[in-house]
Design an enzyme around this catalytic site. Structure first.
Site, mmCIF file in Angstrom:
data_model
loop_
_atom_site.group_PDB
_atom_site.id
_atom_site.type_symbol
_atom_site.label_atom_id
_atom_site.label_comp_id
_atom_site.label_asym_id
_atom_site.label_seq_id
_atom_site.Cartn_x
_atom_site.Cartn_y
_atom_site.Cartn_z
ATOM 1 N N LYS A 101 0.832 -1.214 0.000
ATOM 2 C CA LYS A 101 0.000 0.000 0.000
ATOM 3 C C LYS A 101 0.862 1.257 0.000
ATOM 4 O O LYS A 101 0.625 2.186 -0.793
ATOM 5 C CB LYS A 101 -0.916 -0.026 1.223
ATOM 6 N N LYS A 113 2.743 -3.943 11.092
ATOM 7 C CA LYS A 113 1.419 -4.097 11.702
ATOM 8 C C LYS A 113 1.601 -4.671 13.088
ATOM 9 O O LYS A 113 2.590 -5.364 13.378
ATOM 10 C CB LYS A 113 0.529 -5.032 10.870
ATOM 11 N N THR A 197 -9.622 7.375 5.740
ATOM 12 C CA THR A 197 -9.741 6.094 5.045
ATOM 13 C C THR A 197 -11.065 6.013 4.295
ATOM 14 O O THR A 197 -11.102 5.621 3.116
ATOM 15 C CB THR A 197 -9.612 4.925 6.038
ATOM 16 N N ASN A 228 -15.415 3.063 11.290
ATOM 17 C CA ASN A 228 -14.862 4.345 10.860
ATOM 18 C C ASN A 228 -14.804 4.465 9.344
ATOM 19 O O ASN A 228 -15.081 5.523 8.770
ATOM 20 C CB ASN A 228 -13.453 4.513 11.449
#
Length: 423
Positions: A101, A113, A197, A228
């Protein structure tokens, strides 16, 4: 023991999905394919034990992880997930998708992560704080503003990031706001980060809809997951004239052919904790969500949701991957054969990491931009990234996902090649 020894034999696991996506891009990498094993091996994985004193005086132990998949293009970047189903293998896959990404968006980061296997809803506020601070201390040796920058993910939020920032700062003896992103605004957070996002899903969706001749006016949209990402995307599509006709979360699936009032649904969810019982739509079965007729489908929940069976049933023109890894490789093939366009996660949901990059830059300079400036920069980067991927897909005759991987992996492996091996 190699971190790959923790990988299961499940071909539908998140890590297996990532590896299959890598395999599909190899024919398009030319001489760089020599370095492809770089993509298959996480650079570093840390497993930590987190003992936690509960409010009742008992002590429980939780398992946490931080994986740095690739740091060839810059410090690691990726969220921290609190969820009862978190595993090392899942965190490995999520870190790898972050590598791709960031490279696809041409951000100066590698992929990382983190996560803890815990249901945060079962912890009190103080227990959650103690858990976060101990986890941060345990992974503190490998994170930092020039090493690896955590951010919120499923089950975490700006408050968790504030605790992480404070804990790391106390341990190094100086306040360092740039160690995490997604912080509260008054602690060095960025305007526009919370909605970034979901906004990115809308921006890439709008651009791709235009390319395939799909008007957003009265366009039928379905959203899986009203967190979200899903809630913001749903609101923006509604404001653009589309009708969000179906929404699914962990508690229920709702349908209204005339369109669901998204602000009312979001308000209901915030009050009740789920969408179940909302009277502005009809409840349908979980699987029926995948069988209705839509123009745009937005999977914005967890990975592995679009299986081959569901891909055969889908009636839509465009899939916007708000979640990470929601489409299994076999389903990808079916969707392509059925002429359903998929905007892949590594482009579609990259708005969050893009504004995290803006936050990181602002923290270093101690100079902060307005929300209008943030959104304008975000829109420009997202649209340019999608255009580059679209052009690559036309050039190599591949899906947008394979094209995104081609663009990203060329950048990652070129960096690996030019840096060389040390020693």
């Amino acid at each position: 023991m190699s971190v790959l020894s923790y990988v299961s034999a499940d071909n539908n696991s998140a890590w297996a999905t990532y590896l299959a996506q890598v395999e599909r891009v190899l024919p398009h990498l030319g001489d760089l394919a020599r370095w492809a094993d770089t993509l298959r091996h996480p650079k570093r994985a840390l497993i930590v034990d987190i003992p936690l004193e509960m409010d009742d005086g008992s002590v429980r132990h939780f398992e946490g992880y931080r994986v740095q998949h690739n740091l060839s293009r810059g410090p690691g970047k990726g969220g921290v997930r609190y969820h009862p189903d978190v595993t090392l293998e899942e965190v490995m896959a999520l870190s790898a998708w972050m590598t791709v990404k960031c490279a696809a968006l041409n951000l100066p980061f590698g992929g990382a992560k983190g996560g803890i296997r815990v249901d945060p809803r079962e912890l009190s506020h103080k227990e959650l704080e103690r858990l976060t601070r101990r986890y941060t201390s345990e992974i503190g040796t490998i994170i930092g503003p020039q090493q690896d920058i955590p951010a919120p993910d499923v089950g975490t939020n700006p408050q968790v990031m504030a605790w992480m920032m404070d804990t790391w700062s106390m341990n190094v003896g100086t306040t360092c706001t740039g160690v995490v992103t997604g912080k509260p605004i008054h602690l060095g957070g960025s305007l526009g980060r919370v909605k970034a996002t979901g906004r990115g899903v809308f921006i890439t969706g709008r651009a791709m809809a235009q390319r395939i001749g799909l008007s957003l006016e009265n366009c039928r949209v379905a959203v899986q997951g009203l967190g979200n990402v899903g809630s913001v995307a749903a609101e923006l599509f509604s404001e653009a004239g589309a009708k969000v006709v179906s929404v699914q979360d962990h508690s229920a699936t709702l349908y209204n052919a005339n369109g669901i009032n998204i602000p009312a649904l979001v308000a209901w969810q915030q009050q009740k904790g789920s969408i179940a019982g909302f009277n502005g739509a009809t409840a349908i079965s979980h699987e029926a969500f995948w069988e209705q007729s839509y123009d745009i489908l937005i999977p914005a929940a967890l990975e592995g949701q679009i299986t081959a069976d569901r891909a055969r049933k889908l009636v839509c023109r465009l899939v916007l991957e708000g979640a990470n890894g929601p489409t299994l490789p076999a389903a990808d093939d079916i969707l392509r054969a059925r002429n359903i366009t998929v905007v892949p996660d590594v482009i579609c949901n990259a708005g969050g990491v893009t504004v995290s990059y803006f936050e990181w830059v602002q923290d270093f300079s101690s100079f902060f931009w307005s929300e209008d400036e943030i959104n304008a920069r975000l829109d420009r980067i997202m649209e340019q990234a999608l255009l580059s991927v679209w052009q690559k897909s036309q050039e190599i005759g591949a899906t947008l996902r394979t094209a995104a991987y081609a663009v990203a992996c060329e950048r990652i492996l070129t960096a690996r090649k030019e840096r060389g091996l040390y020693p």
